[in-house]
Motif scaffolding. Sequence first.
Motif, PDB file in Angstrom:
ATOM      1  N   ILE A  92      13.144  64.743 -32.284  1.00  0.00           N
ATOM      2  CA  ILE A  92      11.840  64.786 -33.026  1.00  0.00           C
ATOM      3  C   ILE A  92      11.999  64.431 -34.592  1.00  0.00           C
ATOM      4  O   ILE A  92      11.259  63.690 -35.200  1.00  0.00           O
ATOM      5  CB  ILE A  92      11.362  66.361 -33.038  1.00  0.00           C
ATOM      6  N   LYS A  93      13.234  64.769 -35.388  1.00  0.00           N
ATOM      7  CA  LYS A  93      13.462  64.184 -36.318  1.00  0.00           C
ATOM      8  C   LYS A  93      13.497  62.821 -36.494  1.00  0.00           C
ATOM      9  O   LYS A  93      12.912  62.164 -37.429  1.00  0.00           O
ATOM     10  CB  LYS A  93      14.898  64.671 -36.851  1.00  0.00           C
ATOM     11  N   GLN A  94      13.704  62.343 -35.524  1.00  0.00           N
ATOM     12  CA  GLN A  94      14.141  60.629 -35.680  1.00  0.00           C
ATOM     13  C   GLN A  94      12.613  59.950 -35.317  1.00  0.00           C
ATOM     14  O   GLN A  94      12.204  59.005 -36.167  1.00  0.00           O
ATOM     15  CB  GLN A  94      15.071  60.147 -34.463  1.00  0.00           C
ATOM     16  N   PHE A  99       8.165  57.334 -37.507  1.00  0.00           N
ATOM     17  CA  PHE A  99       6.817  57.479 -37.893  1.00  0.00           C
ATOM     18  C   PHE A  99       6.430  57.119 -39.249  1.00  0.00           C
ATOM     19  O   PHE A  99       5.384  56.363 -39.565  1.00  0.00           O
ATOM     20  CB  PHE A  99       6.136  58.714 -37.456  1.00  0.00           C
ATOM     21  N   LEU A 100       7.328  57.739 -40.262  1.00  0.00           N
ATOM     22  CA  LEU A 100       6.969  57.431 -41.668  1.00  0.00           C
ATOM     23  C   LEU A 100       7.486  56.068 -42.141  1.00  0.00           C
ATOM     24  O   LEU A 100       6.862  55.223 -42.674  1.00  0.00           O
ATOM     25  CB  LEU A 100       7.685  58.251 -42.555  1.00  0.00           C
ATOM     26  N   SER A 101       8.675  55.526 -41.395  1.00  0.00           N
ATOM     27  CA  SER A 101       8.870  54.028 -41.586  1.00  0.00           C
ATOM     28  C   SER A 101       7.911  52.858 -41.258  1.00  0.00           C
ATOM     29  O   SER A 101       7.643  52.253 -41.862  1.00  0.00           O
ATOM     30  CB  SER A 101      10.417  53.728 -40.995  1.00  0.00           C
ATOM     31  N   GLY A 105       5.411  50.558 -43.827  1.00  0.00           N
ATOM     32  CA  GLY A 105       5.740  49.276 -44.025  1.00  0.00           C
ATOM     33  C   GLY A 105       6.944  48.728 -43.373  1.00  0.00           C
ATOM     34  O   GLY A 105       7.529  47.484 -43.772  1.00  0.00           O
ATOM     35  N   GLY A 106       7.636  49.524 -42.879  1.00  0.00           N
ATOM     36  CA  GLY A 106       9.119  49.266 -42.560  1.00  0.00           C
ATOM     37  C   GLY A 106       8.960  48.573 -40.978  1.00  0.00           C
ATOM     38  O   GLY A 106       8.025  48.768 -40.533  1.00  0.00           O
ATOM     39  N   ASN A 107      10.131  48.331 -40.419  1.00  0.00           N
ATOM     40  CA  ASN A 107      10.255  47.826 -39.193  1.00  0.00           C
ATOM     41  C   ASN A 107      10.432  48.534 -38.087  1.00  0.00           C
ATOM     42  O   ASN A 107      11.019  48.235 -36.952  1.00  0.00           O
ATOM     43  CB  ASN A 107      11.188  46.514 -39.607  1.00  0.00           C
ATOM     44  N   ALA A 108      10.663  50.042 -38.266  1.00  0.00           N
ATOM     45  CA  ALA A 108      10.876  50.872 -37.204  1.00  0.00           C
ATOM     46  C   ALA A 108       9.637  50.732 -36.239  1.00  0.00           C
ATOM     47  O   ALA A 108       8.564  50.479 -36.689  1.00  0.00           O
ATOM     48  CB  ALA A 108      10.984  52.110 -37.662  1.00  0.00           C
ATOM     49  N   LYS A 109       9.823  51.251 -34.967  1.00  0.00           N
ATOM     50  CA  LYS A 109       9.235  51.276 -33.968  1.00  0.00           C
ATOM     51  C   LYS A 109       8.845  52.781 -33.721  1.00  0.00           C
ATOM     52  O   LYS A 109       9.795  53.297 -33.165  1.00  0.00           O
ATOM     53  CB  LYS A 109       9.380  50.520 -32.611  1.00  0.00           C
TER      54      LYS A 109
END
Length: 167
Positions: A92-94, A99-101, A105-109
């Motif tokens: 959940i934390k990840q 979600f925030l990343s 504007g980050g590259n997280a999916k």
Amino acid sequence: MKNFKILLIAFLSLFLMNCSKTTTEKNKVESQVIADNIEVEKPKEATLFERLGGTEGISLIIDQMVDAHMQNPKIKHIFIPLSKDPENFNRIKQNVKDFLSAGSGGNAKYVGKDLPSAHKGLQTTEADWVAATDDLMQVLRNNSIDEETQKDVLFILYSLKGQVIGK
């Protein structure tokens, strides 16, 4: 002869005025050509992701936010039961970090649930939402996140509020 001198002076005056005008117009054209060919690099505005410290900054912020939620007497009843299953709690934390990343504007999916589904059954109240928002804003202040960035985060939180409350 007198008329010739007057005509010569008039002709020279007109010639000099015309030369002066041509030079001025020529300079304007040359200046415009130079200006058009110079690439003026505007300062690049940092993304919200960058202003939050990138992947590492967001990870730290979310970890501290969750810790604050677990200490907050108004909402810890929601988070303490989650912590009893460490694998699920870390997932959940990840998801929140991703979600925030991704959203900043980050590259997280982000591969988690949509917000209404993720909050379904929690019956989150307005007071719960305010307490959670207050925790996050305090974490941002504690991490010296500038006021403009804090406002941007707060704006986003308000835009998502309806997807969280009462689900």
